[in-house]
Each structure stands twice: as structure tokens, then as C-alpha cells.
Design a protein around this motif. Structure first.
Motif, PDB file in Angstrom:
ATOM      1  N   LEU A  80     -68.351 -20.491 -96.912  1.00 26.88           N
ATOM      2  CA  LEU A  80     -68.342 -21.238 -98.283  1.00 26.88           C
ATOM      3  C   LEU A  80     -69.593 -21.984 -98.613  1.00 26.88           C
ATOM      4  CD1 LEU A  80     -65.483 -20.216 -98.832  1.00 26.88           C
ATOM      5  CD2 LEU A  80     -65.031 -22.488 -99.472  1.00 26.88           C
ATOM      6  N   ILE A 123     -69.553 -24.706-112.821  1.00 30.09           N
ATOM      7  CA  ILE A 123     -68.099 -24.726-112.573  1.00 30.09           C
ATOM      8  C   ILE A 123     -67.642 -26.029-113.399  1.00 30.09           C
ATOM      9  CG2 ILE A 123     -66.165 -25.953-110.895  1.00 30.09           C
ATOM     10  CD1 ILE A 123     -67.176 -23.933-108.709  1.00 30.09           C
ATOM     11  N   TYR A 133     -71.923 -32.653 -98.424  1.00 32.89           N
ATOM     12  CA  TYR A 133     -72.552 -32.789 -99.474  1.00 32.89           C
ATOM     13  C   TYR A 133     -73.222 -33.972 -99.644  1.00 32.89           C
ATOM     14  CZ  TYR A 133     -70.227 -28.271-100.402  1.00 32.89           C
ATOM     15  OH  TYR A 133     -69.797 -26.938-100.166  1.00 32.89           O
ATOM     16  N   ALA A 148     -64.288 -32.600-103.834  1.00 38.09           N
ATOM     17  CA  ALA A 148     -65.138 -31.746-102.635  1.00 38.09           C
ATOM     18  C   ALA A 148     -64.691 -30.491-102.572  1.00 38.09           C
ATOM     19  CB  ALA A 148     -64.956 -32.510-101.229  1.00 38.09           C
ATOM     20  N   GLN A 149     -63.595 -30.099-102.967  1.00 32.22           N
ATOM     21  CA  GLN A 149     -63.288 -28.777-103.118  1.00 32.22           C
ATOM     22  C   GLN A 149     -63.692 -27.993-104.064  1.00 32.22           C
ATOM     23  OE1 GLN A 149     -58.947 -28.195-103.279  1.00 32.22           O
ATOM     24  NE2 GLN A 149     -58.306 -29.584-102.121  1.00 32.22           N
ATOM     25  N   LYS A 150     -64.322 -28.630-105.001  1.00 31.30           N
ATOM     26  CA  LYS A 150     -65.126 -27.977-106.256  1.00 31.30           C
ATOM     27  C   LYS A 150     -66.320 -27.500-105.811  1.00 31.30           C
ATOM     28  CE  LYS A 150     -62.182 -27.879-109.767  1.00 31.30           C
ATOM     29  NZ  LYS A 150     -61.625 -26.716-110.415  1.00 31.30           N
ATOM     30  N   LEU A 151     -66.995 -28.583-104.758  1.00 29.61           N
ATOM     31  CA  LEU A 151     -68.368 -28.315-104.423  1.00 29.61           C
ATOM     32  C   LEU A 151     -68.321 -27.286-103.235  1.00 29.61           C
ATOM     33  CD1 LEU A 151     -69.819 -31.977-103.951  1.00 29.61           C
ATOM     34  CD2 LEU A 151     -70.432 -30.060-105.747  1.00 29.61           C
ATOM     35  N   TYR A 152     -67.478 -27.087-102.567  1.00 28.47           N
ATOM     36  CA  TYR A 152     -67.258 -25.940-101.718  1.00 28.47           C
ATOM     37  C   TYR A 152     -67.315 -24.570-102.699  1.00 28.47           C
ATOM     38  CZ  TYR A 152     -65.537 -28.173 -97.277  1.00 28.47           C
ATOM     39  OH  TYR A 152     -65.390 -28.885 -96.345  1.00 28.47           O
ATOM     40  N   ILE A 153     -66.666 -24.440-103.566  1.00 32.29           N
ATOM     41  CA  ILE A 153     -66.424 -23.450-104.434  1.00 32.29           C
ATOM     42  C   ILE A 153     -67.837 -23.434-105.181  1.00 32.29           C
ATOM     43  CG2 ILE A 153     -65.372 -22.051-106.402  1.00 32.29           C
ATOM     44  CD1 ILE A 153     -63.123 -24.127-105.892  1.00 32.29           C
ATOM     45  N   LEU A 154     -68.551 -24.389-105.683  1.00 36.16           N
ATOM     46  CA  LEU A 154     -69.687 -24.298-106.241  1.00 36.16           C
ATOM     47  C   LEU A 154     -70.934 -23.624-105.178  1.00 36.16           C
ATOM     48  CD1 LEU A 154     -71.422 -24.611-109.029  1.00 36.16           C
ATOM     49  CD2 LEU A 154     -71.932 -27.040-107.962  1.00 36.16           C
ATOM     50  N   SER A 155     -70.996 -24.060-104.036  1.00 31.44           N
ATOM     51  CA  SER A 155     -71.924 -23.716-103.004  1.00 31.44           C
ATOM     52  C   SER A 155     -71.718 -22.263-102.724  1.00 31.44           C
ATOM     53  CB  SER A 155     -72.183 -24.746-101.846  1.00 31.44           C
ATOM     54  OG  SER A 155     -70.909 -24.630-101.263  1.00 31.44           O
ATOM     55  N   TYR A 156     -70.619 -21.856-102.634  1.00 30.09           N
ATOM     56  CA  TYR A 156     -70.306 -20.268-102.455  1.00 30.09           C
ATOM     57  C   TYR A 156     -70.799 -19.472-103.724  1.00 30.09           C
ATOM     58  CZ  TYR A 156     -68.041 -15.709-101.863  1.00 30.09           C
ATOM     59  OH  TYR A 156     -67.983 -14.385-101.579  1.00 30.09           O
TER      60      TYR A 156
END
Ligand SMILES: NC(=O)c1ccc[n+]([C@@H]2O[C@H](COP(=O)([O-])OP(=O)(O)OC[C@H]3O[C@@H](n4cnc5c(N)ncnc54)[C@H](O)[C@@H]3O)[C@@H](O)[C@H]2O)c1
Ligand SMILES: NC(=O)c1ccc[n+]([C@@H]2O[C@H](COP(=O)([O-])OP(=O)(O)OC[C@H]3O[C@@H](n4cnc5c(N)ncnc54)[C@H](O)[C@@H]3O)[C@@H](O)[C@H]2O)c1
Lengths: 205, 205
Positions: free
Chosen positions: B74, B188, B105, A193-201
Motif C-alpha cells: 500500500l 481521495i 506519514y 490514517a487509513q485514507k493515507l494508506y489508500i492515497l499512497s497506493y
């Protein structure tokens, strides 16, 4: 004692360098390596300095030498035997992923408690009964375990790991692990889920 | 414009803070947050300063306020609709992972080309024919896609994505993506082998 943030970036550098190596490149500048990993050239040079003096020509680092040295220090040995606990959807996907093997991490066993899965072959490894965890991890010289069981099974799995010789664990289950043993066990948690936070940013800006 | 390294650490802070929130804690010091995420307290404070002025009491930050602000910046929106391309072992595991949903998400569709899988329900989403990618992602307001197909299928998937309105992609396939479109698509890459490099370093020292 290398700061963990440097170790994390170096894992990225290794991947990037191996990729360049495949394309036939032999030299890389700290600037190029920085661009590929979204850090500054200064950060790249500082991180690499923890790993030794890399003779830097006018144009950059020798890719082959740097990959070899970084991998040796991060890995400590050429190959690691790894097991996966939980032969479900995630465990199966991880068992078949070629990226582990090409980095020198061999999935040599899976463990499950479902009789339908025990005895099956997934990827190039077999699914064993979790009750045999200690014996098989000892026999196959397995020091690293990947955990991919449901959250409710975590306590049972913690006990098997504590009673074995496992020294490091990659945990995909969203639960904080506790091992009832004096032995030091390294733990890395993965939460995609951390990757999705970065992706949405990155997506929204 | 927040440095990507800060964004990556902030994703970790959010996770750590939500975990503390669940345990009923209300305040956290930069020292404690630093310990939980293996960075320095100075780094924590510097990262948070990109996100605004957080009134810091003598004892630390208000967890609820910080989580809310970091997540809002984010994410940009409360919920994102996400699709998964490739309903295989990895796609299935990702579709059932509750961690995505609790971060806001929502996996609202999977896509595959295997007729045996099309029409199946996985997690709370349905598997659709990849040929309908553009229509369905538009209809369901899907802006983010997770790619979990075999490497040999990448070119075909790149075309479907280019012709859709997808703005961000989380790529699990060990291939560099190229989209034949003027639209900016954030990418990503995830390579779980990197986690094993870090784990073996922690294990051997
Ligand atoms: N961190 C992430 O980003 C992420 C992503 C996906 C899944 N997950 C997590 O990974 C875990 C597995 O997900 P999944 O979709 O593969 O689940 P799954 O139900 O498909 O597989 C779980 C497997 O574990 C086995 N199992 C259960 N109890 C066991 C025990 N005591 N000993 C040995 N094996 C046991 C089951 O028989 C099954 O084969 C879940 O906890 C899920 O939340 C995490
Ligand atoms: N980066 C990592 O850490 C990591 C970890 C595990 C797996 N992987 C990668 O994830 C990918 C999937 O792995 P898996 O084990 O789930 O494979 P899989 O074979 O179980 O699943 C692949 C799925 O993709 C579907 N598919 C194939 N071509 C398609 C197309 N053109 N359009 C839509 N769907 C298509 C197949 O029908 C199948 O359902 C692989 O590329 C693997 O290397 C990466």
C-alpha cells in the motif's frame, strides 16, 4: 438486515447523487453511479435492491426518489441532534463543518472540561461543562456523540456516555471503547490514517 | 491491479492487525480478522490473495508478516512526507494527530495565507506561506497534500498544487477538484457526514 458493507457504499451513493442533483441532473444509470464510487454496476444494483424496488427506466434511476429512500432508511428520521465531546482543534473543526448540517445532523452542543472553553459558542452550538452531559443530552434529545478528546480522557468520557441516553458514538480517538452499561451503543471508529494508506497506493501505481 | 474496494478493506485490516500486534498476538484467523472488520472470512482471504501467498498455518496468518507485506504494497515506501494546506481548526487537528506518524506519514509542513499563522509551529511542523508552496514541497520531497481550506479558496490552492510536484491529495473540502496539469494526481475525498449516515443506521436498528 442490510450488510454493513452495503450501508457504507450507500452513504457514498447518497453523497454522489446529491452532488448530481445540485448540478441539475434527474436520472442516473447504475453504470454512472458505479464509476463515481469505484464499484461495479452490478454491486450498485445489488446494494440498492436491499432498499426496495426502484423503478428503473431505460436510462436509469430517478435521482430524487433514490436519494429520498436511501436517506430515509439510513437515517430513520429527518434530523438528528448530535453533540461533540472535546472542544479542541478537531471538535471545533467538526462543529463548524457545514456538511453535517446539510445531511440533517445538527451539532447542538459541545462538551469540555476546560473552563476557558465552557460557555463559548463554536459554530452554532455552545460548549457545556462535561459534568452536565447527562442532563443536557437528555434535554436536547441528543442520541449521537462524536468523541474528540485526548486518549488519556477516554475512561472518564466512557462513564459519562454510559450514564446518559446516547445510543451511537463516532470515535476519533485511537482507543477501543468499552461502555459499562447493558444498553446497546453503536460505535464507529474513524482513523484518517487509513485514507493515507489508500492515497499512497493510488499515488505510487 | 488491485480493486480499490480491496485496498480500502486492506487499510482496515492493517489497522486491526497492528492493534492485535500491540496486544501481543502473533497469529490471526481469517474468521477473527473478518469479525473485526465486518466482512466475511472469504472476503478477507480473497483480498489478501491480491497481495501474495501468505503461508497459512492451521490456525491462521502470521500477523507480523501480513502487516509488513500489506503496508509495503500500500505504501510503496517506508515513509511519506505530507503537507497540510490550511492551518485552521481542521489543519491543526490533523497536524497533531499521532496516528499519521505511527503509520509512516510525516506531516513536515503546513501552508496558510494568514500572516498571523505563518511562522507558527503546529505539532512538529511549521506553517509556511502558501506562496512558497512549490519551493518547499520540492525541497522537503513532499508528494502528498491534505487540503483543509475554506471552499472559496479552492481554486487558488488547485493552482499551487498543479504547479508543484504533488502526486496525491486528500481533500476535506466539499468541492470537486480539478487540476490544470497533464500530471496524474490521485485524489481521495473525505466527507465525515458519510460516517454519520452509517452510525444513524446502526443506532436506529
Ligand atoms: N482519528 C483521526 O483520524 C484523528 C484525527 C485528528 C485527531 N484525532 C484525535 O482526536 C482527539 C482530539 O484531538 P485535538 O487535536 O482536537 O486535541 P485538543 O487537545 O486540541 O482537544 C482536546 C479537547 O478535549 C478536552 N478534554 C480533555 N479531557 C476532557 C474530558 N474529560 N471531558 C471533556 N473534554 C475534555 C480538552 O479540554 C480539549 O479542549 C485526539 O485524541 C486525537 O488523537 C483523531
Ligand atoms: N470533509 C469533512 O468531513 C470536513 C470536516 C471538517 C471541516 N471540513 C472542511 O475543512 C475546511 C477547513 O475547515 P476549518 O474549520 O479548519 O476552517 P478554518 O477557517 O478554521 O481554517 C481554514 C484555514 O485555511 C486558511 N486559508 C484560507 N485560504 C487559504 C489559501 N488560499 N491558501 C492557504 N491557506 C488558506 C485560513 O487562513 C485558515 O487558517 C473547510 O472547507 C471545511 O468545510 C471538512
Amino acid at each position: 438486515n442490510i450488510p454493513i458493507a452495503s450501508v457504507e457504499r450507500v452513504a457514498k451513493y447518497i453523497r454522489c447523487l446529491k452532488h448530481l442533483q445540485k448540478k441539475g441532473e434527474e436520472i442516473v444509470s447504475s453504470k454512472k453511479l458505479a464509476e463515481h464510487t469505484q464499484v461495479t454496476p452490478e454491486q450498485v444494483r445489488k446494494d440498492l435492491s436491499y432498499f426496495g424496488k426502484f423503478g428503473k427506466t431505460g436510462t436509469g434511476y430517478n435521482i430524487k426518489k433514490v436519494v429520498k429512500r436511501l436517506s430515509n432508511i439510513l437515517k430513520g428520521r429527518k434530523n438528528w441532534n448530535v453533540c461533540i465531546i472535546g472542544a479542541g482543534a478537531l471538535g471545533t473543526a467538526l462543529s463548524r463543518y457545514q456538511g453535517f448540517k446539510s445531511a440533517g445532523y445538527n451539532i447542538v452542543a459541545l462538551f469540555d472540561k476546560d473552563p476557558e472553553k465552557i460557555g463559548k459558542k463554536i459554530g452554532s452550538a455552545e460548549v457545556y461543562d462535561i459534568k452536565k452531559f447527562s442532563d443536557i443530552t437528555k434535554k436536547k434529545d441528543i442520541k449521537l456523540a462524536i468523541i474528540a478528546v485526548p486518549a488519556e480522557s477516554i475512561e472518564e468520557v466512557e462513564e459519562y456516555i454510559a450514564k446518559s441516553q446516547i445510543k451511537g458514538v463516532l470515535n476519533f480517538v485511537p482507543v477501543t471503547l468499552n461502555f459499562n452499561t447493558k444498553r446497546k451503543i453503536a460505535i464507529i471508529e474513524v482513523d484518517l490514517a487509513q485514507k493515507l494508506y489508500i492515497l499512497s497506493y493510488l499515488t505510487k501505481k
